[in-house]
Design a protein around this motif. Structure first.
Motif, PDB file in Angstrom:
ATOM      1  N   ALA A  11       0.838  -1.207   0.000  1.00 12.00           N
ATOM      2  CA  ALA A  11       0.000   0.000   0.000  1.00 12.00           C
ATOM      3  C   ALA A  11       0.866   1.247   0.000  1.00 12.00           C
ATOM      4  O   ALA A  11       0.598   2.205  -0.734  1.00 12.00           O
ATOM      5  N   THR A  12       1.916   1.248   0.804  1.00 15.98           N
ATOM      6  CA  THR A  12       2.821   2.400   0.862  1.00 15.98           C
ATOM      7  C   THR A  12       3.546   2.584  -0.467  1.00 15.98           C
ATOM      8  O   THR A  12       3.677   3.715  -0.960  1.00 15.98           O
ATOM      9  N   LEU A  13       3.980   1.489  -1.057  1.00 13.71           N
ATOM     10  CA  LEU A  13       4.687   1.567  -2.350  1.00 13.71           C
ATOM     11  C   LEU A  13       3.818   2.191  -3.439  1.00 13.71           C
ATOM     12  O   LEU A  13       4.311   2.926  -4.281  1.00 13.71           O
ATOM     13  N   PHE A  14       2.536   1.890  -3.417  1.00 17.63           N
ATOM     14  CA  PHE A  14       1.635   2.390  -4.455  1.00 17.63           C
ATOM     15  C   PHE A  14       0.876   3.645  -4.039  1.00 17.63           C
ATOM     16  O   PHE A  14       0.003   4.111  -4.763  1.00 17.63           O
ATOM     17  N   GLY A  15       1.182   4.190  -2.871  1.00 10.44           N
ATOM     18  CA  GLY A  15       0.609   5.476  -2.459  1.00 10.44           C
ATOM     19  C   GLY A  15      -0.801   5.417  -1.893  1.00 10.44           C
ATOM     20  O   GLY A  15      -1.499   6.427  -1.870  1.00 10.44           O
ATOM     21  N   PHE A  16      -1.236   4.260  -1.436  1.00 10.51           N
ATOM     22  CA  PHE A  16      -2.547   4.176  -0.796  1.00 10.51           C
ATOM     23  C   PHE A  16      -2.418   4.663   0.642  1.00 10.51           C
ATOM     24  O   PHE A  16      -1.569   4.187   1.390  1.00 10.51           O
ATOM     25  N   THR A  17      -3.245   5.631   1.009  1.00 10.54           N
ATOM     26  CA  THR A  17      -3.205   6.186   2.365  1.00 10.54           C
ATOM     27  C   THR A  17      -4.563   6.004   3.026  1.00 10.54           C
ATOM     28  O   THR A  17      -5.568   5.766   2.348  1.00 10.54           O
TER      29      THR A  17
END
Length: 187
Positions: free
Chosen positions: A161-167
């Motif tokens: 999630a962090t790698l793909f920018g999901f917050t």
């Protein structure tokens, strides 16, 4: 032969990891889409309320001539809430609008003719129904947000999630202290 077995194990492991990444990524996208759909449901109900408020204000205006400040506050809060673009601003302004509407109905209690007016009663009933629909839409949105936030924060999915920018997505929570306040009416 042993080299070939190690190579196949390595390739299988890489394919498995890539497959997990794709599955998690698609899960994040799906849950984010559900949140967007849930927000759309809230937005539809809020629009219905915004459309109803001018009619309610005009009916009350004919009876409650001395309550200009209350009517202006409802109108001002409606306009501000409609124009809010950020979720947190929208939440804050919706809480203010809800409080202003409570004050408006408290004022209406002081006018027996208004309370008996068919248009007012119909608008009050419609608003009550819309408020119920808003509550249901908020619950759905907050449930979808909870599931999404849990999904993107669990290990090891949180790395992807962090790698793909999901917050994390924010909840639609009204200011509880304002909701508990008794409307203040000045005559």
């Amino acid at each position: 032969m042993e080299f070939m077995n190690m190579f196949l194990i390595f390739i299988t492991l890489i394919v498995f990891i890539l497959l997990l990444i794709v599955i998690w990524y698609n899960s994040f996208v799906r849950r984010k889409a559900i949140i967007d759909e849930a927000w759309s449901g809230i937005d539809v109900q809020l629009k219905r309320r915004y459309d109803l408020i001018p009619n309610l204000v005009s009916v009350v205006k004919g009876y409650a001539i001395h309550e200009k400040n209350v009517l202006e506050e409802v109108t001002r809060m409606r306009s501000a809430a409609m124009n809010a673009t950020q979720l947190q601003d929208k939440v804050t302004l919706e809480a203010g609008l809800t409080q202003a509407l409570k004050t408006l109905f408290a004022v209406a209690e002081q006018y027996p003719n208004l309370k008996a007016n068919e248009n007012f009663l119909s608008l009050q009933k419609d608003l009550s129904f819309i408020e119920h629909e808003i509550q249901l839409a908020r619950r759905y949105y907050n449930g979808a947000t909870r599931e999404y936030n849990i999904t993107i924060t669990k290990f090891p999915a949180n790395i992807i999630a962090t790698l793909f920018g999901f917050t994390k997505a924010p909840y639609f929570e009204l200011d509880v202290s304002r909701e508990r306040d008794v409307p203040k009416i000045n005559f």
